[in-house]
Design a protein around this motif. Structure first.
Motif, PDB file in Angstrom:
ATOM      1  N   ALA A  35      45.329  44.394  50.457  1.00  0.00           N
ATOM      2  CA  ALA A  35      46.659  45.206  49.976  1.00  0.00           C
ATOM      3  C   ALA A  35      47.063  44.820  48.600  1.00  0.00           C
ATOM      4  O   ALA A  35      47.463  45.591  47.878  1.00  0.00           O
ATOM      5  CB  ALA A  35      47.991  44.813  50.991  1.00  0.00           C
ATOM      6  N   ALA A  36      47.239  43.659  48.216  1.00  0.00           N
ATOM      7  CA  ALA A  36      47.754  43.138  46.977  1.00  0.00           C
ATOM      8  C   ALA A  36      46.687  43.843  45.842  1.00  0.00           C
ATOM      9  O   ALA A  36      47.080  44.215  44.749  1.00  0.00           O
ATOM     10  CB  ALA A  36      47.743  41.675  46.735  1.00  0.00           C
ATOM     11  N   GLY A  37      45.395  43.394  46.048  1.00  0.00           N
ATOM     12  CA  GLY A  37      44.324  43.943  45.108  1.00  0.00           C
ATOM     13  C   GLY A  37      44.383  45.430  45.036  1.00  0.00           C
ATOM     14  O   GLY A  37      44.076  45.856  43.804  1.00  0.00           O
ATOM     15  N   ALA A  44      36.111  47.662  25.061  1.00  0.00           N
ATOM     16  CA  ALA A  44      35.957  48.044  26.337  1.00  0.00           C
ATOM     17  C   ALA A  44      36.066  46.513  27.089  1.00  0.00           C
ATOM     18  O   ALA A  44      36.846  46.721  28.383  1.00  0.00           O
ATOM     19  CB  ALA A  44      34.515  48.617  26.655  1.00  0.00           C
ATOM     20  N   ALA A  45      35.412  45.501  26.827  1.00  0.00           N
ATOM     21  CA  ALA A  45      35.531  44.459  27.420  1.00  0.00           C
ATOM     22  C   ALA A  45      37.056  44.043  27.645  1.00  0.00           C
ATOM     23  O   ALA A  45      37.534  43.388  28.784  1.00  0.00           O
ATOM     24  CB  ALA A  45      34.869  43.268  26.825  1.00  0.00           C
ATOM     25  N   ARG A  46      38.041  44.160  26.600  1.00  0.00           N
ATOM     26  CA  ARG A  46      39.362  43.740  26.597  1.00  0.00           C
ATOM     27  C   ARG A  46      39.987  44.744  27.846  1.00  0.00           C
ATOM     28  O   ARG A  46      41.103  44.130  28.291  1.00  0.00           O
ATOM     29  CB  ARG A  46      40.032  43.888  25.240  1.00  0.00           C
ATOM     30  CG  ARG A  46      39.870  42.884  24.227  1.00  0.00           C
ATOM     31  CD  ARG A  46      40.697  42.795  23.060  1.00  0.00           C
ATOM     32  NE  ARG A  46      40.575  44.242  22.454  1.00  0.00           N
ATOM     33  CZ  ARG A  46      39.298  44.357  21.407  1.00  0.00           C
ATOM     34  NH1 ARG A  46      38.418  43.463  21.269  1.00  0.00           N
ATOM     35  NH2 ARG A  46      39.187  45.443  20.780  1.00  0.00           N
ATOM     36  N   ILE A  47      39.438  45.529  28.203  1.00  0.00           N
ATOM     37  CA  ILE A  47      40.234  46.589  29.303  1.00  0.00           C
ATOM     38  C   ILE A  47      40.110  45.808  30.627  1.00  0.00           C
ATOM     39  O   ILE A  47      41.020  45.797  31.344  1.00  0.00           O
ATOM     40  CB  ILE A  47      39.592  47.774  29.201  1.00  0.00           C
ATOM     41  CG1 ILE A  47      39.898  48.689  28.054  1.00  0.00           C
ATOM     42  CG2 ILE A  47      39.877  48.817  30.639  1.00  0.00           C
ATOM     43  CD1 ILE A  47      39.121  49.857  27.931  1.00  0.00           C
ATOM     44  N   PHE A  48      39.161  44.831  30.640  1.00  0.00           N
ATOM     45  CA  PHE A  48      38.873  44.265  31.915  1.00  0.00           C
ATOM     46  C   PHE A  48      39.625  42.914  32.221  1.00  0.00           C
ATOM     47  O   PHE A  48      39.418  42.148  32.906  1.00  0.00           O
ATOM     48  CB  PHE A  48      37.554  44.401  32.246  1.00  0.00           C
ATOM     49  CG  PHE A  48      37.054  45.514  32.419  1.00  0.00           C
ATOM     50  CD1 PHE A  48      36.963  46.308  33.682  1.00  0.00           C
ATOM     51  CD2 PHE A  48      36.403  46.339  31.597  1.00  0.00           C
ATOM     52  CE1 PHE A  48      36.514  47.516  34.218  1.00  0.00           C
ATOM     53  CE2 PHE A  48      35.660  47.913  31.837  1.00  0.00           C
ATOM     54  CZ  PHE A  48      36.058  48.215  32.964  1.00  0.00           C
ATOM     55  N   GLU A  49      40.255  42.333  31.063  1.00  0.00           N
ATOM     56  CA  GLU A  49      40.738  41.092  30.749  1.00  0.00           C
ATOM     57  C   GLU A  49      41.788  40.867  31.988  1.00  0.00           C
ATOM     58  O   GLU A  49      42.781  41.900  32.109  1.00  0.00           O
ATOM     59  CB  GLU A  49      41.370  40.639  29.885  1.00  0.00           C
ATOM     60  CG  GLU A  49      40.561  40.572  28.840  1.00  0.00           C
ATOM     61  CD  GLU A  49      41.089  40.534  26.983  1.00  0.00           C
ATOM     62  OE1 GLU A  49      42.241  40.465  26.949  1.00  0.00           O
ATOM     63  OE2 GLU A  49      40.498  39.988  26.201  1.00  0.00           O
ATOM     64  N   PHE A  55      38.199  40.278  39.867  1.00  0.00           N
ATOM     65  CA  PHE A  55      37.921  38.845  39.898  1.00  0.00           C
ATOM     66  C   PHE A  55      39.148  37.956  39.845  1.00  0.00           C
ATOM     67  O   PHE A  55      38.998  36.710  40.150  1.00  0.00           O
ATOM     68  CB  PHE A  55      37.051  38.364  38.689  1.00  0.00           C
ATOM     69  CG  PHE A  55      37.312  39.006  37.412  1.00  0.00           C
ATOM     70  CD1 PHE A  55      38.328  38.275  36.801  1.00  0.00           C
ATOM     71  CD2 PHE A  55      36.785  39.952  37.070  1.00  0.00           C
ATOM     72  CE1 PHE A  55      38.533  38.957  35.546  1.00  0.00           C
ATOM     73  CE2 PHE A  55      37.102  40.494  35.449  1.00  0.00           C
ATOM     74  CZ  PHE A  55      37.983  39.962  34.746  1.00  0.00           C
ATOM     75  N   ALA A  56      40.486  38.789  39.682  1.00  0.00           N
ATOM     76  CA  ALA A  56      41.700  37.818  39.588  1.00  0.00           C
ATOM     77  C   ALA A  56      42.348  37.869  41.083  1.00  0.00           C
ATOM     78  O   ALA A  56      42.859  37.041  41.327  1.00  0.00           O
ATOM     79  CB  ALA A  56      42.781  38.630  38.548  1.00  0.00           C
ATOM     80  N   ASP A  82      32.828  38.423  40.744  1.00  0.00           N
ATOM     81  CA  ASP A  82      32.694  37.277  39.821  1.00  0.00           C
ATOM     82  C   ASP A  82      32.523  37.902  38.228  1.00  0.00           C
ATOM     83  O   ASP A  82      32.695  37.053  37.515  1.00  0.00           O
ATOM     84  CB  ASP A  82      31.435  36.868  40.021  1.00  0.00           C
ATOM     85  CG  ASP A  82      30.068  37.413  39.885  1.00  0.00           C
ATOM     86  OD1 ASP A  82      30.189  38.708  40.036  1.00  0.00           O
ATOM     87  OD2 ASP A  82      29.071  37.055  39.819  1.00  0.00           O
ATOM     88  N   GLY A  83      32.828  39.266  38.183  1.00  0.00           N
ATOM     89  CA  GLY A  83      32.570  39.556  36.788  1.00  0.00           C
ATOM     90  C   GLY A  83      32.468  41.215  36.568  1.00  0.00           C
ATOM     91  O   GLY A  83      32.350  41.885  37.582  1.00  0.00           O
ATOM     92  N   VAL A  84      32.403  41.717  35.568  1.00  0.00           N
ATOM     93  CA  VAL A  84      32.217  43.139  35.061  1.00  0.00           C
ATOM     94  C   VAL A  84      31.173  43.110  34.013  1.00  0.00           C
ATOM     95  O   VAL A  84      31.331  42.345  32.696  1.00  0.00           O
ATOM     96  CB  VAL A  84      33.439  43.905  34.695  1.00  0.00           C
ATOM     97  CG1 VAL A  84      33.032  45.214  34.358  1.00  0.00           C
ATOM     98  CG2 VAL A  84      34.586  43.582  35.812  1.00  0.00           C
TER      99      VAL A  84
END
Length: 118
Positions: free
Chosen positions: A31-33, A87-92, A97-98, A103-105
């Motif tokens: 629900a949170a995710g 593009a990577a910054r979009i996924f911070e 994974f938060a 484990d990653g993108v």
């Protein structure tokens, strides 16, 4: 604008650990995710020409035929950004994974694309 394939990854043992949690705890994380994920998509909608989706079990095809395969891919999205770093910054801090046990993108540039004259 350059396009990138972003592949969400999760290790099989992380899925097993998540599924071993009590159902109520799994539901609370989901629900949170999912709320966080929708908010992330809304914030980055202009950079997401294809929202992709989550994927299931792998069937690998080789010269010998098709057989079940194992990899860490669990979903994908297409991202438009000036550079791979942008593009990577979009996924911070992404909920994959938060909040979820991802484990990653993995982000990869497309080296070929649609014919702009078509």
């Amino acid at each position: 604008m350059p396009r990138f394939l972003a592949v969400y990854t999760i290790q099989p043992e992380a899925v097993v650990r998540f599924r071993a949690l009590p159902r109520a705890e799994q539901d609370a994380i989901d629900a949170a995710g999912l709320k966080q994920w929708a908010e992330w998509e809304a914030r980055h909608a202009a950079s997401l020409p294809d929202r992709g989706g989550m994927v299931g079990k792998t069937l690998r095809v080789t010269q010998e035929g098709a057989a079940p395969g194992v990899n860490s891919f669990c979903g994908y999205v297409i991202v438009e950004a000036e550079t791979i770093e942008a593009a990577a910054r979009i996924f911070e801090g992404h909920p994959h994974f938060a909040t979820f046990p991802g484990d990653g993108v993995d982000i990869m540039p497309f080296l070929t694309g649609p014919d702009p004259s078509a």
